[in-house]
Design an enzyme around this catalytic site. Structure first.
Site, PDB file in Angstrom:
ATOM      1  N   ARG A 107       0.883  -1.183   0.000  1.00  0.00           N
ATOM      2  CA  ARG A 107       0.000   0.000   0.000  1.00  0.00           C
ATOM      3  C   ARG A 107       0.908   1.216   0.000  1.00  0.00           C
ATOM      4  O   ARG A 107       1.738   1.382   0.904  1.00  0.00           O
ATOM      5  CB  ARG A 107      -0.891  -0.003   1.245  1.00  0.00           C
ATOM      6  CG  ARG A 107      -1.527   1.359   1.495  1.00  0.00           C
ATOM      7  CD  ARG A 107      -2.601   1.342   2.544  1.00  0.00           C
ATOM      8  NE  ARG A 107      -3.793   0.656   2.070  1.00  0.00           N
ATOM      9  CZ  ARG A 107      -4.977   0.748   2.652  1.00  0.00           C
ATOM     10  NH1 ARG A 107      -5.133   1.483   3.736  1.00  0.00           N
ATOM     11  NH2 ARG A 107      -6.006   0.092   2.165  1.00  0.00           N
ATOM     12  N   HIS A 134      -7.588   0.875  -6.020  1.00  0.00           N
ATOM     13  CA  HIS A 134      -7.774   0.038  -4.823  1.00  0.00           C
ATOM     14  C   HIS A 134      -8.496  -1.246  -5.259  1.00  0.00           C
ATOM     15  O   HIS A 134      -9.664  -1.464  -4.917  1.00  0.00           O
ATOM     16  CB  HIS A 134      -8.573   0.811  -3.772  1.00  0.00           C
ATOM     17  CG  HIS A 134      -8.513   0.234  -2.397  1.00  0.00           C
ATOM     18  ND1 HIS A 134      -7.710  -0.844  -2.067  1.00  0.00           N
ATOM     19  CD2 HIS A 134      -9.164   0.572  -1.248  1.00  0.00           C
ATOM     20  CE1 HIS A 134      -7.854  -1.129  -0.779  1.00  0.00           C
ATOM     21  NE2 HIS A 134      -8.741  -0.296  -0.265  1.00  0.00           N
ATOM     22  N   GLN A 137     -10.271  -3.922  -2.807  1.00  0.00           N
ATOM     23  CA  GLN A 137     -11.512  -3.437  -2.209  1.00  0.00           C
ATOM     24  C   GLN A 137     -12.688  -3.605  -3.163  1.00  0.00           C
ATOM     25  O   GLN A 137     -13.756  -4.087  -2.767  1.00  0.00           O
ATOM     26  CB  GLN A 137     -11.366  -1.960  -1.827  1.00  0.00           C
ATOM     27  CG  GLN A 137     -12.624  -1.378  -1.225  1.00  0.00           C
ATOM     28  CD  GLN A 137     -12.953  -1.937   0.152  1.00  0.00           C
ATOM     29  OE1 GLN A 137     -12.130  -1.878   1.054  1.00  0.00           O
ATOM     30  NE2 GLN A 137     -14.149  -2.482   0.309  1.00  0.00           N
ATOM     31  N   ASP A 224     -17.274   7.258  -0.911  1.00  0.00           N
ATOM     32  CA  ASP A 224     -15.980   7.161  -0.214  1.00  0.00           C
ATOM     33  C   ASP A 224     -15.693   8.548   0.369  1.00  0.00           C
ATOM     34  O   ASP A 224     -16.386   9.527   0.035  1.00  0.00           O
ATOM     35  CB  ASP A 224     -14.894   6.752  -1.235  1.00  0.00           C
ATOM     36  CG  ASP A 224     -13.534   6.454  -0.592  1.00  0.00           C
ATOM     37  OD1 ASP A 224     -13.457   6.366   0.650  1.00  0.00           O
ATOM     38  OD2 ASP A 224     -12.554   6.313  -1.349  1.00  0.00           O
ATOM     39  N   CYS A 264     -16.247   1.802   1.350  1.00  0.00           N
ATOM     40  CA  CYS A 264     -15.072   0.961   1.640  1.00  0.00           C
ATOM     41  C   CYS A 264     -14.577   1.123   3.069  1.00  0.00           C
ATOM     42  O   CYS A 264     -13.871   0.265   3.574  1.00  0.00           O
ATOM     43  CB  CYS A 264     -13.972   1.247   0.638  1.00  0.00           C
ATOM     44  SG  CYS A 264     -13.354   2.941   0.704  1.00  0.00           S
ATOM     45  N   ARG A 292     -13.323  -8.472   2.355  1.00  0.00           N
ATOM     46  CA  ARG A 292     -11.896  -8.258   2.057  1.00  0.00           C
ATOM     47  C   ARG A 292     -11.110  -9.531   2.383  1.00  0.00           C
ATOM     48  O   ARG A 292     -10.233  -9.950   1.638  1.00  0.00           O
ATOM     49  CB  ARG A 292     -11.331  -7.086   2.884  1.00  0.00           C
ATOM     50  CG  ARG A 292     -11.896  -5.733   2.538  1.00  0.00           C
ATOM     51  CD  ARG A 292     -11.461  -5.271   1.154  1.00  0.00           C
ATOM     52  NE  ARG A 292     -10.018  -5.210   0.992  1.00  0.00           N
ATOM     53  CZ  ARG A 292      -9.248  -4.194   1.406  1.00  0.00           C
ATOM     54  NH1 ARG A 292      -9.792  -3.141   1.978  1.00  0.00           N
ATOM     55  NH2 ARG A 292      -7.938  -4.213   1.213  1.00  0.00           N
TER      56      ARG A 292
HETATM   57  N1   CP Z   1     -11.033  -0.030   3.018  1.00  0.00           N
HETATM   58  C1   CP Z   1      -9.743  -0.110   3.380  1.00  0.00           C
HETATM   59  O1   CP Z   1      -8.847  -0.370   2.565  1.00  0.00           O
HETATM   60  O2   CP Z   1      -9.539   0.088   4.707  1.00  0.00           O
HETATM   61  P1   CP Z   1      -8.129   0.290   5.432  1.00  0.00           P
HETATM   62  O3   CP Z   1      -7.592   1.612   4.995  1.00  0.00           O
HETATM   63  O4   CP Z   1      -8.471   0.236   6.888  1.00  0.00           O
HETATM   64  O5   CP Z   1      -7.216  -0.828   5.029  1.00  0.00           O
HETATM   65  N1  NVA Z   2      -9.965   6.692  -1.047  1.00  0.00           N
HETATM   66  C1  NVA Z   2      -9.555   6.284   0.271  1.00  0.00           C
HETATM   67  C2  NVA Z   2      -9.773   4.831   0.461  1.00  0.00           C
HETATM   68  C3  NVA Z   2      -9.419   4.304   1.813  1.00  0.00           C
HETATM   69  C4  NVA Z   2      -9.569   2.835   1.943  1.00  0.00           C
HETATM   70  C5  NVA Z   2      -8.091   6.634   0.476  1.00  0.00           C
HETATM   71  O1  NVA Z   2      -7.293   6.448  -0.447  1.00  0.00           O
HETATM   72  O2  NVA Z   2      -7.747   7.120   1.556  1.00  0.00           O
END
Ligand code: CP
Ligand code: NVA
Length: 309
Positions: A107, A134, A137, A224, A264, A292
């Protein structure tokens, strides 16, 4: 899915790395895992390195628990602990980790960093979120749609909010699976133009400015946060730009009567979603979060554990 002679393994960096047929099989595999019917341990003796350059609750816990449930083991690597955080090149990190582990989940911010990691790793790389995408997700979200609405076919999807990593991954899903997707984004917050144009050649994907238009007749209403990770300093300016984009009861009433609400998470109640919607009878966000675990176990079993699709 990325595969060639030099790199015999497969990566999962974006949804189009799987074909529509493969996705169907992946959902079926995840479903059998969710129902407790899958008893194999394809990750026995194997390790997953998890690089987190951003925060996480769901991604971190679901990958770690999922790897363990499949007989394997996962390592949490934050920039505070690994040399990547002190500037060791991604290519070097990729080559070194590949000597120890059987898969790498990452990530991070720039999507190009994940591509560089994958290019230099000799083990599968899984995208656990970038500024652009993502994908894990959205596969979990589609598994949720399959479980609650019987699948994505003939369903209309609405995205209300930022044209961010989630929106781009929904567009990629529409591109591969061919469903109808309407995104309502404020001017200046559109999705990635390349991803959008590619999908529009194959699927009915539209960007509109009016959230009510996107929600009208939708089977799935999705949103989101307005400021994603790394955009925290833009919070105030984004709150202004996204005024009117809250998914509240009035917005949900424009959707189908049996429509489901997805987010999400993490969520900001009173910003992108009203508390009574996320806590309401149409919300499926907790199943979505649970999924997930199941979809990522299916991905790891295929990429790292020799499971066939
Ligand atoms: N939705 C999601 O990816 O959550 P986190 O940021 O907690 O991993
Ligand atoms: N769009 C959000 C998703 C978090 C899971 C971010 O990137 O922070």
């Amino acid at each position: 899915m990325a595969k060639n002679k030099e790199r015999p393994h497969r990566d999962f960096l974006q949804i189009p790395d799987f074909s529509a047929k493969e996705l169907d099989k992946l959902f079926a595999l995840a479903d059998s895992m969710k129902r407790g019917r899958y008893k194999k341990k394809p990750l026995a003796g194997k390790s997953l390195a998890m690089i987190f350059m951003k925060s996480s609750t769901r991604t971190r816990v679901s990958f770690e628990v999922g790897a363990w449930q499949l007989g394997g083991h996962a390592l949490f690597l934050s920039p505070r602990d690994v040399q990547l955080g002190r500037g060791e090149p991604i290519a070097d990190t990729a080559r070194v980790l590949s000597r120890y582990v059987d898969g790498i989940m990452i990530r991070t911010f720039a999507h190009g960093d994940v591509e560089e990691l994958a290019l230099n790793a000799s083990v599968p790389v899984i995208n656990g979120l970038t500024d652009l995408l993502h994908p894990c997700q959205v596969l979990a979200d589609l598994l949720t749609v399959r479980q609650h609405l019987g699948g994505h076919r003939k369903k209309r999807f609405a995205w209300i909010g930022d044209g961010n990593n989630m929106a781009n991954s929904w567009i990629n899903a529409a591109y591969v699976l061919g469903f109808e997707l309407t995104l309502a984004c404020p001017a200046g917050y559109d999705p990635d133009p390349y991803i959008l144009a590619r999908a529009q050649k194959k699927a009915k994907v539209r960007v509109v400015r009016d959230p009510a238009e996107a929600a009208s007749g939708a089977h799935v209403v999705n949103t989101d946060v307005w400021a994603s990770m790394g955009q925290e300093e833009e919070q105030a300016i984004r709150e202004k730009a996204f005024r009117g984009f809250i998914v509240d009861e009035k917005m949900m009433k424009r959707a189908k009567r049996d429509a489901i609400f997805l987010h999400c998470l993490p969520a900001h109640r009173g910003e992108e979603v009203a508390a009574n919607v996320i806590e309401g009878s149409q919300s499926r966000v907790w199943d979505q979060a649970e999924n997930r675990l199941h979809i990522q176990k299916a991905i790891m079993a295929v990429l790292m554990g020799g499971e066939k699709l």
